[in-house]
Write a protein that holds these residues in place. Sequence first.
Motif, short mmCIF file in Angstrom:
data_model
loop_
_atom_site.label_atom_id
_atom_site.label_comp_id
_atom_site.label_asym_id
_atom_site.label_seq_id
_atom_site.Cartn_x
_atom_site.Cartn_y
_atom_site.Cartn_z
N TYR A 1 -2.26 14.47 -3.64
CA TYR A 1 -1.36 14.26 -4.31
C TYR A 1 -0.71 14.93 -5.19
O TYR A 1 0.52 15.09 -5.50
N HIS B 1 -1.03 6.47 -8.72
CA HIS B 1 -2.38 7.09 -8.74
C HIS B 1 -2.77 8.02 -9.21
O HIS B 1 -4.27 8.33 -9.59
N LYS C 1 -3.99 13.30 0.96
CA LYS C 1 -4.41 12.94 -0.20
C LYS C 1 -4.51 14.10 -1.19
O LYS C 1 -5.15 13.81 -2.20
N GLU D 1 -9.42 2.96 4.20
CA GLU D 1 -8.89 4.16 3.48
C GLU D 1 -8.42 3.62 2.16
O GLU D 1 -8.00 4.50 1.48
N ASP D 2 -8.30 2.25 1.65
CA ASP D 2 -7.69 1.77 0.61
C ASP D 2 -8.58 2.22 -0.72
O ASP D 2 -9.77 2.22 -0.57
N GLU D 3 -8.05 2.42 -1.65
CA GLU D 3 -8.60 2.98 -2.87
C GLU D 3 -9.56 1.94 -3.30
O GLU D 3 -10.49 2.33 -3.69
N ALA D 4 -9.29 0.58 -3.40
CA ALA D 4 -10.17 -0.19 -3.83
C ALA D 4 -11.16 -0.75 -2.84
O ALA D 4 -12.24 -1.60 -3.18
N TYR D 5 -11.29 -0.16 -1.40
CA TYR D 5 -12.22 -0.62 -0.62
C TYR D 5 -13.66 -0.47 -0.92
O TYR D 5 -14.45 -1.49 -0.94
N GLU E 1 0.91 -1.11 0.00
CA GLU E 1 -0.13 -0.10 0.02
C GLU E 1 0.88 1.26 0.00
O GLU E 1 2.19 1.15 0.09
N GLN F 1 4.55 5.81 -6.37
CA GLN F 1 3.15 5.50 -5.99
C GLN F 1 1.96 6.49 -6.43
O GLN F 1 1.04 6.19 -6.80
N ARG G 1 -14.76 -0.19 -3.89
CA ARG G 1 -15.68 -0.94 -4.75
C ARG G 1 -15.79 -2.33 -4.59
O ARG G 1 -16.83 -3.11 -4.90
#
Length: 738
Positions: A236, A269, A234, A401-405, A77, A265, A407
């Motif tokens: 970025y 993103h 965030k 907080e994970d990007e894929a969570y 991550e 990373q 979905r």
Amino acid sequence: MEKRKFSTLNSQRSMLNCLLCATCCLSFFSCTSTKNTAGTRWYHSFNTRFNVFFNGQTAYDAAFKAQEEGYKDNFSEMILMFPVSSLPKDKSGMGGSFDKAIEKSVKAIKTHSIQTKPEAKPNKRNNPKYKAWMERTEYNPFLYRAWMLVGQSQFYNGDFLQAASSFSYIARLYKTQPEIAVDAKIWHARCYAEIAWYYEAEDILVKVKREGIPNQKLQDWFDTVNADLLIKQKSYKDAVPYLLAAIKSEKNKLQKNREKYLLGQIYSHLGEKELAYKTFREIYRATVPYPLEFSARIRQTEVYTGGDTTKIAKQLRKMAKSEKNKDYLDQVYYALGNVYMAVPDTAKAIAAYEKAVESSTQNGKDKALNQIRLGDIYFEQRKFIKAQPNYAEALPQLKKEDEAYARVSKRSAVLDELVVHVEAVNLQDSLLRLSTMTDEEQLAVVNQIIEELKKKEAEEQAKKDREDYLAQQDEIRAEMNTGRPNPNAAAGAVTAPSEEGLFYFYNPQVLAVGKTTFQQKWGKRKSEDDWRRRNKTNPLADMSSENTEPIENAAEETVLPTDSITENAMEATAETPAESSSDPYDPQFYLQQIPKTEEDKAAANLIIADGLYNMAVIYKDKLEDRDLTVETFDTLNIRYPENENKLNSYYHLYQLFWKENDMETADFWKQQIRTEFPESELAIAMADPDYEYNMKMMDQMQESLYQATYQSYLDGDTTFVRSNYQTVLNKYSQAKLM
């Protein structure tokens, strides 16, 4: 001659004695901090630097090194810019491994602080530099280092608020010395960033920038702290230029490459694949620890833009054979799958990701990444039965907080509901097909199922044995290294990251673990009463049982569902005949499930019809897949023209096309409702010429009526409230028909 020698010797002794006396006098008059002279300032500065502060700095360096070496990055991550950010924000109590550094620094401050004003020199009264010097609070020129060491030690102890207080005081104490004050203010902002007081941290940095930064060294430090703050928020894209400046100025090679990895990373993103690819390549070409080098190679495959895969695939396969990568096989095959997806070669990618899942020994985030990729591929291919277990098993390993969570969580929940109906339809359809075969043909199919079951169980046992062996080896190594048993070496332990104090059913990750465990034991079941029973309702007398053709469903190719039959065969009921078997290796265990009578076949068809209807509704409302919705409703109504959900299916189709503004098709289904079900409440409501307008305005009308009624209630107008209450109920009833 001897007299002259004696005279010279006496002269030297006299000079030595005078020097010693002078030194003693200087020491006597300098040791007090109540006087402020050049001698006292030199004395206290010298003693601060080479006595107490030196010991404090040595203790600080040792604690800082231990903290950095004890931290291990999770390269799966987005990594932290600084290891200190991993410390708990709700730390109970004060102190830590930096306490000795604080103790020595505080002692230096107490012993060697000079805050007495020196004697003024009238002839320098108008000199700006002299005037600024006279306005100082602290005159020991080295003591600021002790003050900064106190704040930094508190910071790395995780006492961020206490450190913020110290740096705030330092900035005020040295307000006439910008180099020190600005440094303290930047540290102050960093303390706030660590406890997520982003507004306060940003406010300090904005003021520092506006007031001016005295030198390039502080400018580099400002860029580094600002980059960390923006990344924590965030932001970025805004962080990139500051992070580039931080990397350029960083002297520590390991930290420089960590920051480069973080930059890669961030580029990934932001969709800057070429920049990310180049950044990761710079890392593994440098001299870095192997975990960082390995992870940079893996992350590089995530941003691979395609081309000839021969060379890179060959390198990855070579890595898979290396002994030092035996614990990283899931990551190696994950990278290989990424390379094939960039082509794209979906078949090879699926094989690589499945190999990664099979090779994983730690059931952690790296395995979850492979399962998510598999889930996404199968989801796009509408192979929902294969997608569902991948999402369900991956979800417990993700953080919110994970990007894929978001979905994965949404798809997992929807597919959990959908797959129950899909498998029920496929199972009953397969059983109906079996019922049309001869006894010999049925036995041949059942024997094949048993062979596949034995093969699958043998593979699972072999995998478990391998995991047990690896776990035992890890335990032995741990005991050899520590001299005591390792309590965390349990094989195959799967734990979900949990939030302390959070109710079980409000914690999605723990809930996902529970679902997975339930399904491993009971299979995928519809949420309903008597879920263990096979026959829960009486068959419809008019349900057609003649059509036993396989269901043509774009979601799944209808095949004989071995696992579903095995799982559903456990649904033993009181109606099971005496000669029934509960042994999954006994052919009778499966043969007894095949519907024999017309009543059994009607019950199977009822399950199929109900499953098709629920599948179509999920396709429409939760997956928003128009084609699958239309196809499944058509299958339902063609195969079972008298099914009890026909009116509802027509209305769902009407809604689908009406929302897409395809009024021609919507009117067709509206006419079907009025023609085939003229007496229904829905058909009567649709006869209203303003039906479509009322549908559009229903939400506004309901809200308006509610607000008017509520206001009348507040005003005490109970007559209006009573009359409007019935109106609201009527409108609500109409809404249900829309």
